[in-house]
Design a protein around this motif. Sequence first.
Motif, short mmCIF file in Angstrom:
data_model
loop_
_atom_site.label_atom_id
_atom_site.label_comp_id
_atom_site.label_asym_id
_atom_site.label_seq_id
_atom_site.Cartn_x
_atom_site.Cartn_y
_atom_site.Cartn_z
N UNK A 75 35.94 33.84 37.42
CA UNK A 75 35.52 34.18 36.08
C UNK A 75 35.00 35.61 36.04
N UNK A 76 34.85 36.12 34.86
CA UNK A 76 34.34 37.47 34.68
C UNK A 76 33.75 37.60 33.29
N UNK A 97 32.73 37.27 38.62
CA UNK A 97 31.79 36.20 38.87
C UNK A 97 32.25 35.29 39.99
N UNK A 98 31.55 34.19 40.12
CA UNK A 98 31.85 33.18 41.14
C UNK A 98 32.23 31.89 40.42
N UNK A 99 33.37 31.32 40.77
CA UNK A 99 33.87 30.13 40.08
C UNK A 99 32.83 29.01 40.08
N UNK A 100 32.60 28.44 38.91
CA UNK A 100 31.69 27.32 38.77
C UNK A 100 30.22 27.67 38.76
N UNK A 101 29.89 28.95 38.95
CA UNK A 101 28.48 29.34 39.04
C UNK A 101 28.04 30.32 37.96
N UNK A 115 27.45 33.90 30.60
CA UNK A 115 27.69 34.54 31.90
C UNK A 115 26.35 35.00 32.43
N UNK A 116 26.03 34.61 33.67
CA UNK A 116 24.72 34.94 34.25
C UNK A 116 24.89 35.32 35.71
#
Length: 326
Positions: A75-76, A97-101, A115-116
């Motif tokens: 993700x992004x 990002x990191x998938x699922x996080x 998004x965090x």
Amino acid sequence: MILPPAPSNAVGPDGLPRFGRYQGLAGAPGWAQLAAPHARPSLWRRLHHKRWHFVALVTDELFCGVAIVDIGWSNTAFAYVFDRAGRRVLAAFSPLGVAGLTAAVGATVAEGARFTMPGRQVAIEGAGEHGHRLRLRAGRFRIDAAYAGEGPRLLAIGPVFDGGSVHSTQKSPGLALEGTLEAGGRRYSLDGGMASYDFSNGLLGRRTAWRWISAHGGRIGFNLQAGYFGDAENALWLDGALLPLAHVEVGIEPGGCWMLRTADGLLDLRFTPEGTRNDNKQLLIASSNMRQHVGRFDGWVRAAPDAPRHAVTGLAGLAEDYRARW
């Protein structure tokens, strides 16, 4: 032509997608219920399920784009704010990002997105038909915005070209905007501006490409796409009415202007870029190349081939050229 009301689900009880253009908001698409020939194995769906929630905020001074994107295995998010008079980007970021996080994009517009990660927080809150909020924190780049309106929303459901299955998208008309934005050491008011959103949820191919054109004012707005989704989401908002548009021909002149004409004779516009945001990512197994041009539209639109033309003069919007291997 008046579009029919949006179905509650993009997939019917027979497992077939309800292809078409509609007016209103839909529920979660339910891609797991697809039947042949559109059904895909669960692992394929996991790798090819793409969702994004994009919001444009526009005032006389600024153009701001904010998006949260979930591509399944990663993700992004990205955000930028463009000074229209100075023709420069005041602030921007685009972290992976990191998938699922780090990210979550809801199954519907109303579920919003977030998004965090350290130093970057974006939250898009949906409140059903009438109101939304956007909050962004990235150092000295900050947004607190609210946008609302009762104009008709577009729902488009259609097949995907280039190796995908099916896709759905929701587009808003221009929505009344208020709030504040901080960037470049200055605080800006968003009051009196316009917001619009693009929420998309589908099963896309490994390689996807499109040209996307969007702009919204108080009386006139339009959404055009050439590429992976065909003509499915082409639409015109005119004086509170939502009208489908036919295929759009896109011609790009040597100087960078885009010439846009629809085959039904309802839209003829020239897009003049004021600036461009490039966002290119190259990974081992994936890549994306986005050029999002910010600028003005001039020309005309009309409700029917024999209807009077309505002038479009200096309407702020974007023209995007995107290619991905994901």
